[in-house]
Design a protein around this motif. Sequence first.
Motif, PDB file in Angstrom:
ATOM      1  N   THR A 192      59.468  77.556  16.729  1.00 20.07           N
ATOM      2  CA  THR A 192      58.285  76.783  16.346  1.00 20.07           C
ATOM      3  C   THR A 192      57.995  76.951  14.868  1.00 20.07           C
ATOM      4  OG1 THR A 192      57.347  76.992  18.569  1.00 20.07           O
ATOM      5  CG2 THR A 192      55.834  76.405  16.793  1.00 20.07           C
ATOM      6  N   ALA A 196      58.158  73.936  12.171  1.00 15.58           N
ATOM      7  CA  ALA A 196      56.972  73.620  11.372  1.00 15.58           C
ATOM      8  C   ALA A 196      57.305  73.603   9.883  1.00 15.58           C
ATOM      9  CB  ALA A 196      55.873  74.628  11.657  1.00 15.58           C
ATOM     10  N   PHE A 203      53.860  67.563  11.918  1.00 22.42           N
ATOM     11  CA  PHE A 203      54.579  68.437  12.843  1.00 22.42           C
ATOM     12  C   PHE A 203      54.191  68.119  14.285  1.00 22.42           C
ATOM     13  CE2 PHE A 203      54.452  72.650  15.076  1.00 22.42           C
ATOM     14  CZ  PHE A 203      55.825  72.744  15.277  1.00 22.42           C
TER      15      PHE A 203
END
Length: 408
Positions: A192, A196, A203
Amino acid sequence: MSRFQYPVSMDQWRKTPIQRGINPLTNLVEGDDSGYRQMTTLQINSSPLVVPVVEVRASYDGMNEFGVFHPEIALAGGFSDGKLVLRETAARAIEYLDDLVRQASDNQFKLVALDGFRSGARQSAGFTRLLREQMKVIGLTVNGVSDRIADFIAAGNIADGTFSWVNLIRSPGFAAAVKRLKANSVFMEQITDFAAKSSQEHFSEQDIDEAILTYLTISANSGIGEGGGLELNFECNAHAGGGACDVFVVEVKSGRPINIVPFDYAGDEAGMDFMEREGSYQAYLKAAAEKPELQKHLEKLGYRTPEFFQPSDWSYFQSANRLLYHAAKAIGCTYYSGDVGGENWHLEPGNMVYDPATGDLVACERLTASAYPDSGNPGHTLQKIGKDAIAVWGGKSAHLLARDLGLK
């Protein structure tokens, strides 16, 4: 009127700088074939694979670009007798290109072929070798990948820029692997964060899914991480259809390759137009002083240290690179090079080959030229006709032919 007539005359090829504009079909800089792995291919094409009549130094069967055998550079997935093959029209194109290079240089230069058709197994093996080299550069071990997912993906992306990975098949096994990874909180925290930082502006969950796909693709190709054993689809890989050829310009008398980088070098210096950029000579000397692979390459070329590689040598190598670029484009080839880096050795002929001076056809693939003119492998077709065109040289049909020729 001729269909294809090259605007630069042969006597000017060595002197004319390489200028890469924007390809209106892709909206990318000329040579950037991003998206080729999503192209549609012709599933049946019986045009044969043949051995081109040029000098061959088959790198992945153990001979380097200097013509010296080094068994350690060989890769699995070749032919039992180590031959290099291309689709018949592509082979004729490379032979014609060799003739033109000789003519335009007054027989000072010729071509050597380093690789042609490449099996899916060999593609995956080559990507894995470069991936491991990039991992070594950043001190990433196989056992440490689970703690450095972002670094693993970054290393894979660099390797993909030179020796591309093979795409994943969205199989039940793939879906199960994604499910397992999404249940792993440590992995998800890392992926993640990577997604990002990589996303441009907005995002989303899709960015995470794309990052997981990239991770699993790198893992499936290399057997490192959680994607080992997942199915791969080589259909659209650049060399899988037999329509791409890696070549170096070499001196006729000495056999010395005239390229500022070694074959399969992953770096900006391998870009098709790197030598044309302002300040590139000094940038190259700096890189050569810092990168052992460039130092070793210069030593093999006869330069004890980078300082011995003078501006006159630079101009000589630049003229050879220009000659190859213009000769290849003049007969209808495309090539691979992105915004940064690339492969100044990777050429992709099409199913129609042209005379530079007149634009007349000198060779064509009888089975496909009338229905799919100027098509070829996926990267060539994307650049010549666009993303909605059909590439006539795909991996499935080439692999079927290759098995009859002794593909291991």
